[in-house]
Design an enzyme around this catalytic site. Structure first.
Site, PDB file in Angstrom:
ATOM      1  N   HIS A 179     -56.737  -3.466   9.517  1.00 29.01           N
ATOM      2  CA  HIS A 179     -56.393  -4.892   9.489  1.00 29.01           C
ATOM      3  C   HIS A 179     -56.853  -5.607   8.213  1.00 29.01           C
ATOM      4  CE1 HIS A 179     -56.317  -9.141  10.507  1.00 29.01           C
ATOM      5  NE2 HIS A 179     -57.633  -9.167  10.506  1.00 29.01           N
ATOM      6  N   HIS A 235     -63.449  -9.765   5.304  1.00 30.44           N
ATOM      7  CA  HIS A 235     -63.402 -11.049   6.010  1.00 30.44           C
ATOM      8  C   HIS A 235     -63.873 -11.008   7.460  1.00 30.44           C
ATOM      9  CE1 HIS A 235     -59.403  -9.887   7.676  1.00 30.44           C
ATOM     10  NE2 HIS A 235     -59.670 -10.768   8.616  1.00 30.44           N
ATOM     11  N   GLU A 264     -68.609 -11.496  11.292  1.00 32.85           N
ATOM     12  CA  GLU A 264     -68.402 -11.921  12.671  1.00 32.85           C
ATOM     13  C   GLU A 264     -68.300 -10.736  13.631  1.00 32.85           C
ATOM     14  OE1 GLU A 264     -68.749 -14.930  13.482  1.00 32.85           O
ATOM     15  OE2 GLU A 264     -68.079 -14.957  15.571  1.00 32.85           O
ATOM     16  N   ASP A 265     -67.731  -9.655  13.180  1.00 31.35           N
ATOM     17  CA  ASP A 265     -67.415  -8.570  14.123  1.00 31.35           C
ATOM     18  C   ASP A 265     -68.275  -7.315  14.004  1.00 31.35           C
ATOM     19  OD1 ASP A 265     -65.439 -10.174  15.057  1.00 31.35           O
ATOM     20  OD2 ASP A 265     -63.803  -9.166  14.011  1.00 31.35           O
ATOM     21  N   ASP A 272     -54.608 -13.376   6.890  1.00 32.16           N
ATOM     22  CA  ASP A 272     -55.184 -12.840   8.125  1.00 32.16           C
ATOM     23  C   ASP A 272     -54.277 -13.202   9.300  1.00 32.16           C
ATOM     24  OD1 ASP A 272     -57.194 -11.829   9.921  1.00 32.16           O
ATOM     25  OD2 ASP A 272     -57.896 -13.887  10.232  1.00 32.16           O
ATOM     26  N   ASP A 329     -23.513 -25.049   8.350  1.00 31.78           N
ATOM     27  CA  ASP A 329     -24.145 -24.686   7.076  1.00 31.78           C
ATOM     28  C   ASP A 329     -25.375 -23.812   7.279  1.00 31.78           C
ATOM     29  OD1 ASP A 329     -25.181 -26.857   8.319  1.00 31.78           O
ATOM     30  OD2 ASP A 329     -25.758 -27.896   6.494  1.00 31.78           O
TER      31      ASP A 329
HETATM   32 MN    MN Z   1     -59.066 -10.867  10.667  1.00 29.57          MN
END
Ligand code: MN
Length: 719
Positions: free
Chosen positions: A48, A72, A76-77, A139, A259
């Site tokens: 990812h 990134h 956090e993860d 992201d 159109d």
């Molecule tokens: Mn992400």
């Protein structure tokens, strides 16, 4: 999954001097950090961030942004910490990753509550570096591309958020391609049936109209060429979401919507744009009201182009955009392309110059704060608004929006009045911090509380939110009342004692009707404030008591003898005999003038002393919050003078003091007292007590004194 060398190659293709080692370090670091983590699709998570980085290489972003994209999700993860990122990759990348981590936390918050508007504000407020937004957009794009692996509820929420926030953001940043893809992916997830129907129709129309598109392209190219204009003409079908929006906006069915083709005519010069327009309009009838000239009046995001719609071959309505190559690059790739164009297209090394890359990033930030139509102007205004706001979290992740300049005290009151009233300290991002710290975006604030607290009245002038101010006022009023009640009780106990009658709450309660008061507290506070005389209370409880018509008189002989203090009633018991007007005096060392923010310090028996809030003397009362009284000037600068003190350093020469006195007199200041102390051979310190109308007046005098040659410095003295 993208290999390490592939990532480096992608960047080097547009930036040959990119920091290869940095990209490699980021790749390895993120790979190790994410380890075996899996995505909902079952793929390795690490794929990812790499895809996100790949999207950003298409926008030709600098290597710091690419590295931040790879990193990134690490903080956090994974076990990775911001400190570690800072240490390994430097503060610039650290700041980018920090911004992304904060935005990610925001995602979690927005799930819990409908805080869409706050969310958008915070997003922009946090992303003070536009590169954070670019990584976030990439992201989100990759997450949208892989949304099918998510449960339906989640899908819907993410798609809504994308349509509301991220797609328009991409548009504002000039990345139209990304905006369109985000819109289509959101549309597909939010209304799969409509999406299917429209794409099916579009396919059918394309099959039928393939010839038509080619015909128009060929026709136009030839006609322009005949007039000596070399043009690149290309037709394309509109995107499903934009067709859908048009159908909704105009309430027409797909069949009525003619159109759905747009043609772009790219020419060499601005002059050729207008000549091409002339040729188009003389070839086919134009549709009235559809002509727009964004070349003579560019949009504020620098979009330039001519728009028109004509009735083309087969009575087909055809939308046309006419612009130069440069204008086209700007329209497609945002402001990046614009900056590059201006500096010459063919020099690849130009991107190595980081400062130039920053220039367009900075410009993009500026663009975010601008708008190009009334609607965008509103957005712009909103954007300004959120620059006046900070967004903080409770430890449980609740988002609290506050005006800029807000303190943890404001935060506490925003959470709950009780939290504010009992706040004694706080932790910001886990660290103990003063309650007067100015909060920053993304701060997590934990309020330390202690029961039985009263907020110091001085807080009222230090907080910025109305809620906090009102609550503090209420709480301090309650505290002051409690104080008066205590005093009243003291006064009454002594009065009853002197009258030789027992004092009891029950007995007093029985006399409430006679005293015309609703509660015992009311009586005590009224006595404490001096609004009710203790003798009246004694007589109300004991109607047979013949102690005279007022305690002051009847007490005198006894009181004097008893405690040996002469006039015992007035000197032994403070505040007695006062009515609501407390005796007021001004800080003896420096005074206070209207315009100063002020606070009163209650001295029982003496009254209230008014200090400017910045007065150093106030520190002495820090531990006695009950003595702090909320006061304000309740008059404009009127016909009254107020005391102030200034300190000057004056050059020792004949007549200098006279000059100083003259300035003050010329400006309508009254000198009460002058103190001089020779400091050195050359200078004398002069302290002047004077009276002035207000702060403005005082400042005017100080300014005038500063302008004098004989005065080397002037300062106001506040206790
Ligand atoms: Mn992400």
């Amino acid at each position: 999954m993208m290999r390490q060398y592939e990532l480096v190659e992608r960047v080097k293709r547009y930036n040959p001097s990119a920091d290869e080692a940095l990209l490699n370090r980021a790749y390895v670091y993120a790979m190790m950090a994410h380890g075996n983590q899996k995505r909902a699709s079952g793929d390795l998570f690490f794929g990812h961030p790499l895809e996100v980085a790949a999207i950003l290489t298409e926008l030709k972003l600098d290597e710091a942004t690419i590295a931040a994209a790879v990193l990134h999700d690490t903080v956090e993860d994974t076990e990775a910490t911001l400190e570690e990122i800072n240490k390994t990759f430097g503060p610039q990348i650290g700041a980018l990753v920090d911004g992304l981590t904060k935005i990610k936390r925001l995602d979690l918050v927005s799930k819990r509550a409908a805080q869409g508007e706050n969310f958008r504000k915070l997003l922009l407020a946090i992303a003070d570096d536009v590169r954070v937004l670019l990584v976030k957009l990439a992201d989100r794009l990759h997450n949208m591309r892989t949304l099918q692996f998510m449960p339906p509820e989640k899908r819907k929420r993410i798609a809504e958020e994308t349509l509301d926030i991220y797609a328009p953001l991409a548009g504002r940043m000039g990345i139209q391609e990304m905006r369109e893809e985000l819109e289509d992916l959101s549309f597909q997830n939010l209304d799969p049936e409509a999406y299917e129907a429209i794409t099916r129709h579009l396919r059918e129309v394309t099959a039928k109209a393939e010839k038509l598109v080619e015909e128009i392209e060929r026709d136009l190219t030839a006609k322009l060429q005949a007039q000596g204009i070399v043009a690149e003409v290309s037709g394309r079908q509109k995107r499903p979401y934009s067709v859908w929006r048009k159908m909704e906006r105009k309430s027409v069915s797909f069949e009525q919507l003619s159109d759905i083709f747009g043609f772009r005519i790219i020419v060499g010069t601005t002059d050729q744009c207008y000549r091409a327009l002339g040729i188009v309009h003389t070839t086919w009838p134009m549709v009235p009201g559809r002509y727009k000239d964004y070349i003579s009046t560019p949009k504020q995001n620098d979009y330039r182009s001519i728009h028109t719609t004509v009735i083309g071959p087969g009575r087909q309505r055809v939308e046309l955009q006419i612009r130069t190559d440069e204008m086209d690059q700007v329209a497609e790739h945002g402001i990046a392309a614009h900056a590059l164009y201006k500096e010459g297209v063919n020099d690849n090394s130009r991107l190595a110059n980081e400062s130039r890359a920053y220039q367009w990033l900075r410009r993009t930030i500026d663009l975010l704060a601008e708008g190009d139509n009334p609607e965008e102007f509103l957005e712009h205004t909103k954007l300004e608004l959120f620059h006046d706001q900070v967004f903080c979290f409770t430890p449980k992740g609740r988002l609290i929006a506050l005006p800029r300049g807000a303190t943890p005290i404001d935060f506490a009151y925003a959470v709950h009045t009780d939290v504010g009233n009992t706040a004694v300290g706080c932790k910001i991002n886990g660290r103990v911090a003063p309650l007067l710290t100015e909060l920053q975006n993304g701060d997590e604030v934990e309020i330390v509380r202690a029961d039985g607290q009263t907020p110091p009245a001085a807080w009222e002038s230090l907080v910025v939110t109305g809620k906090a101010r009102a609550s503090i006022r209420r709480a301090t009023r309650t505290a002051v009342r409690r104080q008066y009640t205590g005093l009243g009780r003291q006064i009454l106990e002594r009065a009853f004692e002197r009258a030789g009658r027992p004092f009891a709450d029950d007995k007093l309660k029985g006399a409430l009707p006679r005293l015309a008061r609703a509660s015992l507290e009311d009586v005590l506070a009224a006595v404490g404030r001096g609004e009710m005389f203790s003798g009246d209370v004694v007589r109300a409880v004991y109607p047979d008591y013949k102690g005279g018509d007022g305690m002051v008189r009847s007490d005198k002989p006894n009181g004097g003898g008893k405690d040996g203090s002469g006039d015992g009633a007035s000197s032994g018991i403070p505040i007695r005999g006062l009515n609501a007007d407390m005796p007021i005096r001004f800080a003896p060392e420096g005074g206070a003038v209207p315009g100063d923010r002020i606070v009163g310090i209650l001295t029982p028996g003496e009254g209230v002393t008014i200090y400017p809030i910045q007065s150093a003397s106030l520190a002495a009362f820090d531990n006695e919050p009950d003595r702090w009284i909320d006061v304000r000037w309740d008059f404009e600068s009127g016909p009254q003078r107020f005391p102030a003190r200034i300190k000057l350093q004056s050059i020792n020469e004949p007549g200098s003091l006279a000059q100083i006195a003259q300035v003050i007199a010329d400006h309508d200041g009254n000198i009460d007292n002058v103190n001089m102390r020779r400091r050195t051979q050359d200078f004398t310190d002069v302290t002047i007590d004077l009276t002035v109308w207000d702060l403005k007046h005082l400042n005017a005098i100080i300014a005038e004194l500063r302008a004098k040659r004989v005065v080397s410095r002037v300062d106001r003295v506040t206790g």
